[in-house]
Design a protein around this motif. Structure first.
Motif, short mmCIF file in Angstrom:
data_model
loop_
_atom_site.label_atom_id
_atom_site.label_comp_id
_atom_site.label_asym_id
_atom_site.label_seq_id
_atom_site.Cartn_x
_atom_site.Cartn_y
_atom_site.Cartn_z
N ALA A 184 1.54 -5.00 7.35
CA ALA A 184 1.53 -4.87 9.19
C ALA A 184 1.01 -3.42 8.95
CB ALA A 184 2.16 -5.25 10.16
N ASP A 185 0.89 -3.26 7.45
CA ASP A 185 1.06 -1.54 7.28
C ASP A 185 -0.57 -0.75 7.40
OD1 ASP A 185 1.60 0.88 6.93
OD2 ASP A 185 2.69 0.76 5.56
N LEU A 186 -0.63 0.06 6.97
CA LEU A 186 -1.74 1.10 6.08
C LEU A 186 -2.43 0.16 5.18
CD1 LEU A 186 -1.23 4.91 6.65
CD2 LEU A 186 -2.58 3.00 8.22
N PRO A 187 -3.89 0.48 5.29
CA PRO A 187 -4.28 -0.56 3.79
C PRO A 187 -3.98 0.84 2.62
CG PRO A 187 -5.92 -0.27 5.09
CD PRO A 187 -5.09 0.79 6.35
N PRO A 188 -3.33 0.07 1.66
CA PRO A 188 -2.17 0.55 0.81
C PRO A 188 -2.69 2.01 -0.27
CG PRO A 188 -2.22 -1.41 -0.17
CD PRO A 188 -3.05 -1.35 1.36
N LEU A 189 -3.81 1.83 -0.09
CA LEU A 189 -5.11 2.75 -0.95
C LEU A 189 -5.47 4.20 -0.73
CD1 LEU A 189 -5.91 1.54 -4.40
CD2 LEU A 189 -4.06 2.20 -3.81
N ARG A 190 -5.11 4.00 1.10
CA ARG A 190 -5.95 4.83 1.75
C ARG A 190 -4.60 6.22 1.22
NH1 ARG A 190 -8.60 4.27 7.25
NH2 ARG A 190 -7.08 6.27 8.21
N LYS A 191 -5.02 7.50 1.54
CA LYS A 191 -4.74 8.62 0.86
C LYS A 191 -3.27 8.89 2.30
CE LYS A 191 -7.56 10.85 -1.97
NZ LYS A 191 -8.92 11.96 -1.90
N ASP A 192 -3.33 8.24 3.43
CA ASP A 192 -2.13 8.37 3.72
C ASP A 192 -0.80 7.44 4.34
OD1 ASP A 192 -4.20 6.79 4.86
OD2 ASP A 192 -4.50 7.56 7.09
N PHE A 193 -1.32 6.65 3.38
CA PHE A 193 -0.82 5.26 3.20
C PHE A 193 1.03 6.38 2.07
CE2 PHE A 193 1.81 2.39 0.60
CZ PHE A 193 1.97 1.77 1.19
N ALA A 194 2.09 5.93 3.17
CA ALA A 194 3.56 6.64 2.44
C ALA A 194 4.09 5.53 2.08
CB ALA A 194 4.13 7.16 3.68
N ILE A 195 4.75 5.19 0.70
CA ILE A 195 5.51 4.30 0.18
C ILE A 195 6.68 4.85 1.14
CG2 ILE A 195 6.37 3.50 -1.56
CD1 ILE A 195 4.37 4.63 -2.95
N LYS A 196 7.27 3.82 1.33
CA LYS A 196 9.24 3.23 2.11
C LYS A 196 9.58 3.43 1.43
CE LYS A 196 7.38 1.95 6.35
NZ LYS A 196 6.02 1.61 6.01
N GLY A 197 10.83 4.97 2.15
CA GLY A 197 11.83 5.53 1.12
C GLY A 197 11.01 6.74 0.23
N ARG A 198 9.95 7.30 -0.08
CA ARG A 198 9.64 8.74 -0.52
C ARG A 198 9.36 9.97 0.52
NH1 ARG A 198 6.15 7.16 -5.59
NH2 ARG A 198 7.45 7.28 -7.20
#
Length: 198
Positions: A184-198
């Motif tokens: 349910a998150d952003l498409p993960p290779l978009r530049k605005d995707f943030a990895i949880k916990g970082r």
């Protein structure tokens, strides 16, 4: 007797003259690089067919890049297959350009059946609008599929769909390929995707 004529004022001393600046050495003129003839003939055929609907990105040894708007990408792909003998897509890449509000999709096209194209890769690039708050499959980030032109794009386009949110209209199976069904998150290779916990 006055001595003024024997000792001239200090400001009458001759000034040291600076030499004129030397002219900058001229750079040797370089001839424009000559484009490889075979690859240029490929790009020329595409430009001859589609005129200003396409833009030649580059022409170099074993590589030609063609940029085209999404409204013409399907027609250009058909010509590349039927008129130039390219017969398969080797890979499909996505590139996120948030500053342009666009996502680029790049097809790398080759040929197994035409030996003169054995070393050639034709790069076909087009762009889709980029949504700030994407709803993959239900927003304007769409392109026509090339699945009916090159069968081998089937899984590549599915991967671009889930990783960048580009929906391919006419694709027979736009299901997710690698991500969990409940992603349910952003498409993960978009530049605005943030990895949880970082």
């Amino acid at each position: 007797m006055s001595t003024e004529t024997e000792n001239p004022p200090a400001d009458t001393k001759p000034k040291a003259q600076t030499p004129p600046p030397k002219p900058a050495p001229k750079k040797p003129e370089t001839a424009p690089a000559e484009l490889p003839a075979f690859e240029k003939s490929i790009s020329d055929k595409i430009v001859e067919k589609f005129s200003d609907k396409v833009e030649v990105g580059f022409v170099k040894k074993d590589r030609v890049r063609i940029n085209v708007g999404r409204e013409h990408v399907h027609d250009v792909a058909e010509f590349i297959r039927d008129g130039l003998n390219y017969d398969h897509v080797e890979s499909v890449s996505g590139v996120d350009y948030p500053q342009d509000n666009e996502i680029e999709v790049v097809y790398h096209i080759g040929s197994y059946t035409d030996s003169s194209l054995a070393r050639q890769i034709l790069v076909l690039a087009t762009r889709a609008p980029r949504e700030t708050n994407p709803i993959p499959g239900n927003d304007a980030t769409r392109l026509p599929t090339l699945r009916d032109v090159f069968y081998s794009v089937e899984f590549h386009e599915r991967e671009v769909f889930e990783m960048f949110g580009v929906f391919f209209e006419g694709h027979p199976d736009n299901r997710r390929l690698l991500l969990p069904e409940d992603w349910a998150d952003l498409p993960p290779l978009r530049k605005d995707f943030a990895i949880k916990g970082r």
